[in-house]
Design a protein around this motif. Structure first.
Motif, PDB file in Angstrom:
ATOM      1  N   ALA A  55      23.881   0.788 -29.114  1.00  0.00           N
ATOM      2  CA  ALA A  55      22.599   1.383 -28.779  1.00  0.00           C
ATOM      3  C   ALA A  55      22.171   0.832 -27.427  1.00  0.00           C
ATOM      4  N   ASP A  56      21.550   1.665 -26.637  1.00  0.00           N
ATOM      5  CA  ASP A  56      21.177   1.249 -25.281  1.00  0.00           C
ATOM      6  C   ASP A  56      20.333  -0.015 -25.287  1.00  0.00           C
ATOM      7  N   SER A  57      19.462  -0.147 -26.268  1.00  0.00           N
ATOM      8  CA  SER A  57      18.545  -1.289 -26.301  1.00  0.00           C
ATOM      9  C   SER A  57      19.255  -2.589 -26.651  1.00  0.00           C
ATOM     10  N   MET A  58      20.492  -2.496 -27.151  1.00  0.00           N
ATOM     11  CA  MET A  58      21.215  -3.689 -27.584  1.00  0.00           C
ATOM     12  C   MET A  58      22.307  -4.110 -26.613  1.00  0.00           C
ATOM     13  N   LYS A  59      22.618  -3.263 -25.652  1.00  0.00           N
ATOM     14  CA  LYS A  59      23.695  -3.578 -24.730  1.00  0.00           C
ATOM     15  C   LYS A  59      23.403  -4.863 -23.972  1.00  0.00           C
ATOM     16  N   GLY A  60      24.423  -5.693 -23.866  1.00  0.00           N
ATOM     17  CA  GLY A  60      24.303  -6.920 -23.105  1.00  0.00           C
ATOM     18  C   GLY A  60      23.897  -8.123 -23.925  1.00  0.00           C
ATOM     19  N   ARG A  61      23.227  -7.900 -25.054  1.00  0.00           N
ATOM     20  CA  ARG A  61      22.803  -9.033 -25.877  1.00  0.00           C
ATOM     21  C   ARG A  61      23.629  -9.159 -27.151  1.00  0.00           C
ATOM     22  N   PHE A  62      24.075  -8.028 -27.681  1.00  0.00           N
ATOM     23  CA  PHE A  62      24.804  -8.018 -28.938  1.00  0.00           C
ATOM     24  C   PHE A  62      26.256  -7.611 -28.689  1.00  0.00           C
ATOM     25  N   THR A  63      27.160  -8.214 -29.444  1.00  0.00           N
ATOM     26  CA  THR A  63      28.577  -7.893 -29.335  1.00  0.00           C
ATOM     27  C   THR A  63      29.165  -7.705 -30.725  1.00  0.00           C
ATOM     28  N   ILE A  64      29.788  -6.558 -30.933  1.00  0.00           N
ATOM     29  CA  ILE A  64      30.455  -6.285 -32.199  1.00  0.00           C
ATOM     30  C   ILE A  64      31.950  -6.555 -32.041  1.00  0.00           C
ATOM     31  N   SER A  65      32.551  -7.081 -33.089  1.00  0.00           N
ATOM     32  CA  SER A  65      33.988  -7.332 -33.086  1.00  0.00           C
ATOM     33  C   SER A  65      34.494  -7.257 -34.521  1.00  0.00           C
ATOM     34  N   ARG A  66      35.801  -7.318 -34.673  1.00  0.00           N
ATOM     35  CA  ARG A  66      36.372  -7.297 -36.009  1.00  0.00           C
ATOM     36  C   ARG A  66      37.694  -8.031 -35.991  1.00  0.00           C
ATOM     37  N   ASP A  67      38.044  -8.550 -37.156  1.00  0.00           N
ATOM     38  CA  ASP A  67      39.330  -9.201 -37.361  1.00  0.00           C
ATOM     39  C   ASP A  67      39.940  -8.548 -38.599  1.00  0.00           C
ATOM     40  N   ASN A  68      40.850  -7.617 -38.379  1.00  0.00           N
ATOM     41  CA  ASN A  68      41.420  -6.879 -39.514  1.00  0.00           C
ATOM     42  C   ASN A  68      42.252  -7.777 -40.423  1.00  0.00           C
ATOM     43  N   ALA A  69      42.798  -8.840 -39.875  1.00  0.00           N
ATOM     44  CA  ALA A  69      43.574  -9.765 -40.702  1.00  0.00           C
ATOM     45  C   ALA A  69      42.676 -10.490 -41.701  1.00  0.00           C
ATOM     46  N   LYS A  70      41.405 -10.628 -41.353  1.00  0.00           N
ATOM     47  CA  LYS A  70      40.445 -11.312 -42.225  1.00  0.00           C
ATOM     48  C   LYS A  70      39.515 -10.336 -42.933  1.00  0.00           C
ATOM     49  N   ASN A  71      39.728  -9.042 -42.727  1.00  0.00           N
ATOM     50  CA  ASN A  71      38.861  -8.028 -43.340  1.00  0.00           C
ATOM     51  C   ASN A  71      37.389  -8.292 -43.036  1.00  0.00           C
ATOM     52  N   THR A  72      37.115  -8.641 -41.808  1.00  0.00           N
ATOM     53  CA  THR A  72      35.753  -9.041 -41.460  1.00  0.00           C
ATOM     54  C   THR A  72      35.325  -8.442 -40.123  1.00  0.00           C
ATOM     55  N   ALA A  73      34.092  -7.981 -40.102  1.00  0.00           N
ATOM     56  CA  ALA A  73      33.466  -7.541 -38.866  1.00  0.00           C
ATOM     57  C   ALA A  73      32.358  -8.527 -38.501  1.00  0.00           C
ATOM     58  N   TYR A  74      32.045  -8.584 -37.229  1.00  0.00           N
ATOM     59  CA  TYR A  74      31.075  -9.565 -36.757  1.00  0.00           C
ATOM     60  C   TYR A  74      30.057  -8.899 -35.833  1.00  0.00           C
ATOM     61  N   LEU A  75      28.895  -9.538 -35.755  1.00  0.00           N
ATOM     62  CA  LEU A  75      27.897  -9.155 -34.768  1.00  0.00           C
ATOM     63  C   LEU A  75      27.353 -10.431 -34.153  1.00  0.00           C
ATOM     64  N   GLN A  76      27.701 -10.660 -32.906  1.00  0.00           N
ATOM     65  CA  GLN A  76      27.174 -11.802 -32.158  1.00  0.00           C
ATOM     66  C   GLN A  76      25.873 -11.364 -31.507  1.00  0.00           C
ATOM     67  N   MET A  77      24.804 -12.089 -31.775  1.00  0.00           N
ATOM     68  CA  MET A  77      23.492 -11.740 -31.252  1.00  0.00           C
ATOM     69  C   MET A  77      22.975 -12.883 -30.398  1.00  0.00           C
ATOM     70  N   ASN A  78      22.695 -12.598 -29.146  1.00  0.00           N
ATOM     71  CA  ASN A  78      22.212 -13.609 -28.212  1.00  0.00           C
ATOM     72  C   ASN A  78      20.822 -13.243 -27.692  1.00  0.00           C
ATOM     73  N   SER A  79      20.157 -14.219 -27.129  1.00  0.00           N
ATOM     74  CA  SER A  79      18.831 -14.017 -26.522  1.00  0.00           C
ATOM     75  C   SER A  79      17.896 -13.278 -27.472  1.00  0.00           C
ATOM     76  N   LEU A  80      17.838 -13.762 -28.679  1.00  0.00           N
ATOM     77  CA  LEU A  80      17.035 -13.086 -29.699  1.00  0.00           C
ATOM     78  C   LEU A  80      15.546 -13.200 -29.400  1.00  0.00           C
TER      79      LEU A  80
END
Length: 124
Positions: free
Chosen positions: A61-86
């Motif tokens: 979403a435009d409002s989240m660009k630059g502060r939030f990062t989505i990633s995933r590790d398929n080997a661990k069956n896990t998705a992540y959301l890194q949130m900065n400058s909250l």
């Protein structure tokens, strides 16, 4: 059947960071595009970010660009959301969702599975 369990929420001061995780059960995690949504108090659920099943493409979403990062590790069956400058405006319940075979993040009604949500509270 896929079960999604979010973790990593909590109370953080403004300017701080949190990393949310979304652990998925089942053997076909890598067949699902994954997204994160948030629902602030008294507001509708809104899209934050999505990631394709390969992890090669991400959407924000435009409002989240630059502060939030989505990633995933398929080997661990896990998705992540890194949130900065909250900020206090990020206070919400955060949900992960899975969409089978989606090439791009679909609308909120098109997801196959949702997690139960994790509360994030940002104090000023």
């Amino acid at each position: 059947q896929v079960q999604l369990v979010e973790a990593g929420g909590g109370l953080v001061q403004a300017g701080g960071s949190l990393r949310l995780s979304c652990a998925a059960s089942g053997r076909t995690f890598n067949a699902y595009a994954m997204s994160w949504f948030c629902q602030p108090p008294g507001k509708e659920r809104e899209f934050i970010a999505g990631i394709t099943w390969t992890g090669r493409s991400t959407y924000y979403a435009d409002s989240m660009k630059g502060r939030f990062t989505i990633s995933r590790d398929n080997a661990k069956n896990t998705a992540y959301l890194q949130m900065n400058s909250l900020t206090p405006e990020d206070t919400a319940v955060y949900y992960c969702a899975a969409a089978y075979g989606a090439l791009t993040p679909p609308g909120p009604n098109a997801y196959d599975y949702w997690g139960q949500g994790t509360q994030v509270t940002v104090s000023s």
